[in-house]
Design an enzyme around this catalytic site. Structure first.
Site, short mmCIF file in Angstrom:
data_model
loop_
_atom_site.label_atom_id
_atom_site.label_comp_id
_atom_site.label_asym_id
_atom_site.label_seq_id
_atom_site.Cartn_x
_atom_site.Cartn_y
_atom_site.Cartn_z
N GLN A 127 -4.23 75.37 -11.45
CA GLN A 127 -5.56 75.65 -12.11
C GLN A 127 -6.54 75.91 -11.04
O GLN A 127 -6.82 75.13 -10.30
CB GLN A 127 -5.99 74.19 -12.86
CG GLN A 127 -7.57 74.10 -13.19
CD GLN A 127 -7.96 75.32 -14.24
OE1 GLN A 127 -7.05 75.27 -15.23
NE2 GLN A 127 -9.04 75.82 -14.12
N GLY A 261 -8.45 73.80 -22.41
CA GLY A 261 -7.81 75.06 -22.47
C GLY A 261 -8.12 75.80 -20.98
O GLY A 261 -9.32 75.82 -20.74
N GLU A 263 -8.35 80.02 -19.78
CA GLU A 263 -7.87 81.22 -20.42
C GLU A 263 -7.06 82.29 -19.48
O GLU A 263 -7.56 83.30 -19.34
CB GLU A 263 -9.41 82.09 -20.65
CG GLU A 263 -10.19 82.42 -19.72
CD GLU A 263 -11.24 81.34 -19.01
OE1 GLU A 263 -10.82 80.09 -19.41
OE2 GLU A 263 -12.13 81.53 -18.14
N HIS A 287 -11.57 79.79 -28.34
CA HIS A 287 -12.20 79.97 -27.34
C HIS A 287 -11.54 80.53 -26.13
O HIS A 287 -12.13 81.62 -25.86
CB HIS A 287 -12.65 78.52 -26.80
CG HIS A 287 -13.27 78.67 -25.76
ND1 HIS A 287 -15.02 78.28 -25.67
CD2 HIS A 287 -13.05 78.24 -24.30
CE1 HIS A 287 -15.32 78.45 -24.52
NE2 HIS A 287 -14.42 78.49 -23.58
N GLU A 288 -10.42 80.19 -25.74
CA GLU A 288 -9.55 80.74 -24.83
C GLU A 288 -9.12 82.36 -25.08
O GLU A 288 -9.29 83.06 -24.18
CB GLU A 288 -8.32 79.98 -24.50
CG GLU A 288 -8.56 78.41 -24.13
CD GLU A 288 -9.63 78.41 -23.06
OE1 GLU A 288 -10.06 78.96 -22.27
OE2 GLU A 288 -10.31 77.10 -23.26
N HIS A 291 -12.12 84.52 -24.52
CA HIS A 291 -12.34 84.75 -22.92
C HIS A 291 -11.63 86.20 -22.44
O HIS A 291 -11.90 86.90 -21.79
CB HIS A 291 -11.81 83.93 -22.10
CG HIS A 291 -12.84 82.53 -21.95
ND1 HIS A 291 -13.92 82.86 -21.17
CD2 HIS A 291 -12.72 81.08 -21.91
CE1 HIS A 291 -14.52 81.78 -21.20
NE2 HIS A 291 -13.84 80.93 -21.35
N GLU A 310 -19.22 81.47 -20.13
CA GLU A 310 -18.73 80.45 -20.98
C GLU A 310 -19.95 80.38 -22.22
O GLU A 310 -19.54 80.06 -23.34
CB GLU A 310 -18.76 79.22 -20.59
CG GLU A 310 -17.75 78.93 -19.44
CD GLU A 310 -16.49 79.08 -19.89
OE1 GLU A 310 -16.30 78.84 -21.27
OE2 GLU A 310 -15.32 79.00 -19.28
N ASP A 367 -17.39 72.42 -9.42
CA ASP A 367 -16.96 71.67 -10.08
C ASP A 367 -18.03 70.56 -10.21
O ASP A 367 -18.02 69.65 -11.45
CB ASP A 367 -15.82 70.64 -9.36
CG ASP A 367 -14.48 71.56 -9.63
OD1 ASP A 367 -14.32 72.42 -10.46
OD2 ASP A 367 -13.64 71.65 -8.56
N TYR A 375 -22.29 76.54 -21.61
CA TYR A 375 -21.70 76.76 -22.89
C TYR A 375 -22.53 76.83 -24.09
O TYR A 375 -22.62 77.55 -24.88
CB TYR A 375 -20.26 75.62 -23.08
CG TYR A 375 -19.39 75.74 -22.10
CD1 TYR A 375 -19.33 74.89 -21.16
CD2 TYR A 375 -18.04 76.24 -22.65
CE1 TYR A 375 -18.24 75.10 -20.20
CE2 TYR A 375 -16.93 75.97 -21.99
CZ TYR A 375 -17.07 75.42 -20.49
OH TYR A 375 -15.76 75.59 -19.79
N LYS A 546 -12.85 66.01 -20.12
CA LYS A 546 -13.77 65.88 -21.54
C LYS A 546 -13.58 64.65 -22.25
O LYS A 546 -14.64 64.14 -22.87
CB LYS A 546 -13.52 66.86 -22.22
CG LYS A 546 -14.18 67.04 -23.58
CD LYS A 546 -14.03 68.23 -24.51
CE LYS A 546 -15.02 67.82 -25.81
NZ LYS A 546 -14.68 69.05 -26.96
#
Ligand code: BES
Ligand code: ZN
Length: 593
Positions: A127, A261, A263, A287-288, A291, A310, A367, A375, A546
């Site tokens: 990631q 997710g 992208e 959403h992904e 992107h 976003e 981060d 968003y 989340k």
């Protein structure tokens, strides 16, 4: 000489890397990647080339012809890591860097077999967003620079590897018991979209251009859940133009994946918690997928313009949902976003500079800056522009915007300049400057309403005076309707009210993690013991930030739940991703003592 990104050592005055060729071994025993990264420059270069690294051990650096290239690793900086300065001999086109990652590389999570669905083989995934690619590869780790790449990943049998790239075959590895998987990515990507995963994987075709990859134990249910993905791609194409990345594959990861997710181009990475059996959480895929245009084609030049990624994508996601399921569904999705936005304002404070769209992140870890604001405030800015311009004109603008900036990385200022060029007067009429630079929410924010939404929020508002929805009606509610209702239920609640909610909604037995976690958050805030077992289960199995943040936060209200939280975290910590650990630790640190 000047830096182009507060989160990178990349320097304007130096050559740009245009292509990366990676050849690495995935060593599951030592938990390191080791091998070689060959960087090809945009033109012949000479002199200093500054790269980003974090935790990398650099062995050798050489030119194509084998000449050793002098290099120097600067001292570690807390957020950025260590600058690797190469001194290129004149005429250098390519440099080969032999190196090894650290077992602590934040971009990688190495999973024990017990953390996978199959339970028999280890698993690895990466990631990189926002600035973790530098823990994997020495490179110019800024979205302002795009590279194409080729890669050879060597993994132990019987594992296979996938990447955010086109597969280019596989062959026996350099040692017995290993296999090398080859990839080629012809489209230029920013470093944060570089991605790999390895494990025991199976795949099912969803359409000629879409396939889902997952562990064999999960792949059938995943294929059923995502069967509608081709229709979603076509819907997105009608809105935003032909899908530009050839294939759209999905990879379902083990549950520790810290996001819903990611992208990654050609292969969206997904938490398995989106698999509910009723396709109710496929908005994450919308959403992904979105992107692919807003983000992967046109991305933010630095994380200070993250809202462009976003915000545009959240707006695009809801346009896809509206086209697929109607306006009512989209309104509920805006309402769910509204709750997230409120919580983010509470978390930072409405006057916090982190509530601006255009942020100043010098000295700030992306981060730590991450929240729902880019968003939800960002998508509301797009919706405002859409309403002010009229949908048809705005859709044409979005199409032109994507065409004009495809495969580039842009700033908020470049976006506004293009807006002024194509829709003169619009940005002034909506006070775009305030949207970008002011904290909090501008007074002209668009409002999303529907009769259904008012019914649900009205019903929840009357929860306090004992009003409860009719169980027969609740049984017919969609998951989004239930979520809107639950989000508006006040908390903490007395035990009897928690029990009442449970008998109405059965949230303890919920397969939909959005509903499950919302119910558990109410229960946690209410110190409602019958939910503790399920809270423990969820926190021990799922790493999606989340869900971790609100659940751990809600456990902070009572001595007993605080003790529970600490005990759960002690057990869960070794299974969490490094990013998830940080989020939980900062949440626990904010508990009253
Ligand atoms: N690109 C993000 C995830 C991300 C953002 C990772 C910043 C690292 C740094 C992804 O597109 C995303 O927004 N995921 C959401 C999905 C949701 C909005 C439907 C998530 O993970 O919750
Ligand atoms: Zn996103």
């Amino acid at each position: 000489m000047s830096r182009i990104d507060p989160h990178s050592f990349a320097d304007d005055a130096q050559p740009r890397v245009r292509r990366l060729d990676l050849d690495v071994d995935l060593d599951f025993d030592r938990r390191v990647l080791s091998g070689e990264a060959v960087l090809t420059l945009a033109g012949a270069g000479e002199g200093p080339l500054d790269l980003d690294t974090k935790g990398l051990a650099i062995r050798t650096v050489a030119t194509e012809g084998g000449t050793a290239v002098p290099f120097e690793l600067a001292d570690e900086e807390p957020i950025l890591g260590r600058r690797l300065r190469l001194t290129l001999p004149s005429g250098t086109r390519r440099v080969a860097i032999r190196y090894e990652t650290s077992p602590e590389a934040v971009a990688l999570q190495w999973l024990d077999p017990a953390q996978t669905a199959g339970g028999a083989h280890p698993f690895l995934y990466s990631q990189c967003q926002a600035i973790h690619a530098r823990t994997l590869i020495p490179l110019q780790d800024t979205p302002a620079i795009r590279v194409t790449y080729g890669a050879a990943l060597t993994v132990p049998d019987p594992l296979s590897a996938v990447m955010s790239a086109g597969p280019a075959g596989d062959r026996p590895g350099p040692r017995p018991g290993t296999r090398t998987f080859l990839f080629e990515m012809p489209q230029p990507i920013p470093s944060y979209l570089f991605a790999l995963a390895a494990g025991r994987l199976a795949a099912r075709d969803l359409s000629p251009r879409a396939r889902v990859h997952a562990e064999p134990e999960v792949v059938e249910t995943a294929a059923r859940e995502f069967a509608g993905v081709e229709e979603m791609i076509r819907t997105a194409e009608r809105l935003f133009g032909p899908y530009p990345w050839e294939r759209y594959d999905l990879l379902v990861l083990p549950p520790s994946f810290p996001y819903g997710g990611m992208e990654n181009p050609r292969m969206t990475f997904l938490t398995p918690t989106v698999i509910t059996g009723d396709r109710s959480l496929v908005d994450v895929v919308a959403h992904e997928l979105a992107h692919s245009w807003t983000g992967n084609l046109v991305t933010n030049a630095t994380m200070e313009h993250f809202w462009l990624n976003e915000g545009a994508t959240t707006w695009a996601e809801r346009r896809i949902l509206e086209a697929l399921h109607g306006e009512e569904t989209a309104v509920l999705s805006w309402a769910i976003g509204e709750t997230a936005l409120k919580l983010a304002f509470e978390r930072f404070g409405v006057d916090s500079p982190l509530t601006k769209l255009r942020t100043d992140l010098k000295g700030v870890d992306p981060d730590d800056a991450f929240s729902s604001i880019p968003y939800e405030k960002g998508s509301r800015f797009f919706a405002l522009l859409e309403r002010a311009a009229g949908r048809e004109r705005f859709d044409r603008f979005v199409g032109d915007y994507i065409d004009r900036f495809r495969f580039t990385s842009i700033t908020s200022e470049a976006f506004l300049a293009f807006l002024d060029e194509r829709l003169p007067g619009l940005s002034a009429s909506v006070r775009a400057g305030e949207w970008l630079s002011a904290t909090g929410m501008p007074s002209n924010a668009p409002v999303f309403r529907s009769t259904r939404l008012e019914e649900l929020t009205g019903l929840a508002a009357r929860f306090a005076d004992g009003t409860r929805p009719d169980p027969a009606a609740v049984a017919r509610w969609t998951p989004s309707e239930t979520l809107v209702y639950l989000q508006h239920v006040p908390r903490p609640l007395p035990g009897a009210a928690c029990a009442g909610l449970e008998s109405l909604f059965g949230f303890l037995g919920q397969g939909n993690h959005e509903l499950l976690v919302e119910g558990l958050t109410i229960a946690a805030a209410s110190d409602w013991e019958p939910a503790f077992v399920r809270i423990r289960d969820v926190l021990l199995s799922v790493g999606r930030m989340k869900y971790l943040r609100p659940l751990f936060k809600a456990l902070g209200g009572h001595p007993r739940t605080r003790a529970l939280a600490r005990e759960i975290y002690a057990a869960a910590r070794p299974r969490y991703h490094a990013l998830s650990r940080r989020v939980v630790e900062s949440t626990l640190a904010a508990y009253p003592t």
